[in-house]
Enzyme design. Sequence first.
Site, mmCIF file in Angstrom:
data_model
loop_
_atom_site.group_PDB
_atom_site.id
_atom_site.type_symbol
_atom_site.label_atom_id
_atom_site.label_comp_id
_atom_site.label_asym_id
_atom_site.label_seq_id
_atom_site.Cartn_x
_atom_site.Cartn_y
_atom_site.Cartn_z
ATOM 1 N NE ARG A 178 -3.704 -2.370 -0.037
ATOM 2 C CZ ARG A 178 -3.464 -3.473 -0.744
ATOM 3 N NH1 ARG A 178 -2.370 -3.541 -1.515
ATOM 4 N NH2 ARG A 178 -4.294 -4.486 -0.729
ATOM 5 C CB SER A 227 -9.632 -3.096 4.559
ATOM 6 O OG SER A 227 -10.235 -4.142 3.828
ATOM 7 C CD GLU A 297 -5.531 -1.648 3.993
ATOM 8 O OE1 GLU A 297 -5.864 -1.750 2.806
ATOM 9 O OE2 GLU A 297 -5.362 -2.645 4.731
#
Length: 316
Positions: A178, A227, A297
């Site tokens: 990410r 998420s 996240e």
Amino acid sequence: MSARGAMTAGGPRAIPAIRGRVQAGAPLAPFTWFRVGGPAEWLVRPADAEDLVSLLAGLPAGTPLTVLGAASNLIIRDGGLPGIVLRLGGAFGAVTAEPDGIVAGAAALDMTVAQHAAAAGLGGLEFLSGIPGSIGGAVAMNAGAYGSEVKDVLDWAEVATADGIRRLDAAVLGFTYRHAALPGGAVVIRARFRARPGEPAAIAARMAEIRAAREASQPVRARTGGSTFVNPPGGKAWALIDAAGCRGLAIGGAQVSEKHCNFLLNAGGATAAELEALGEEVRARVLVRTGIALEWEIKRLGLALPDGSEGGGAAA
């Protein structure tokens, strides 16, 4: 307040003259999937890539700059975002199919790129249909889903900087989970993705399978941000959250999804402070129960309100 084609001053900052739109104090909550958050000090929408370079070149040193894409994995705090909030519009949304790939502007939605690839009989990009974001964000955060990530298919990305437009090969972007190592102050404006010829019916079937899997397992029609926490090594964040008794947990208008407990929801009237407080409460309970410290996240940006008036009550 908006301005075009002139130096715009407001409060402590000045914005270079550009051909695009400049708006002071613009509400940002309508742009985010959570529908929460305070205003931008300045919301800027450049007319095109040349206009964007002019903006970046003329910004005073130290001016905060935030690029806002689809805002699907983002909590903007209730006090809003200082400095420049950059939003790329239609001039950055073109999608072109080539014999072995797709070239897409940063404002194009990931789903749109997957659809263009399918229509052209190009496979390998179906996973993009499962990512609720835009191409600029997908490159910047190495977005991934269903076993694939941007790093697996990216050929190059073009970025705007104060010095002009640069094309960067995927190999220099230092992709990790990410994250992409973009140059400081660079804004992704376009990217090319490798693809392979395939059977259109099979490609469409795979995309339908991905959509069905998302709808079956995730609260895709709710006000959510995707998420919330990174899966820890060898584990699943949702399972840890469930084991800690957090499924359905609520603070004010913020709630942990009953359907997938690694998703936070704005169940009605939530503030950013309530969503963030709920996330921290989940982290605390998981840490006590399992000894594992979950990592966020979802990105959390901006300023909290100074008096804390938007905070939530006790967890339920």
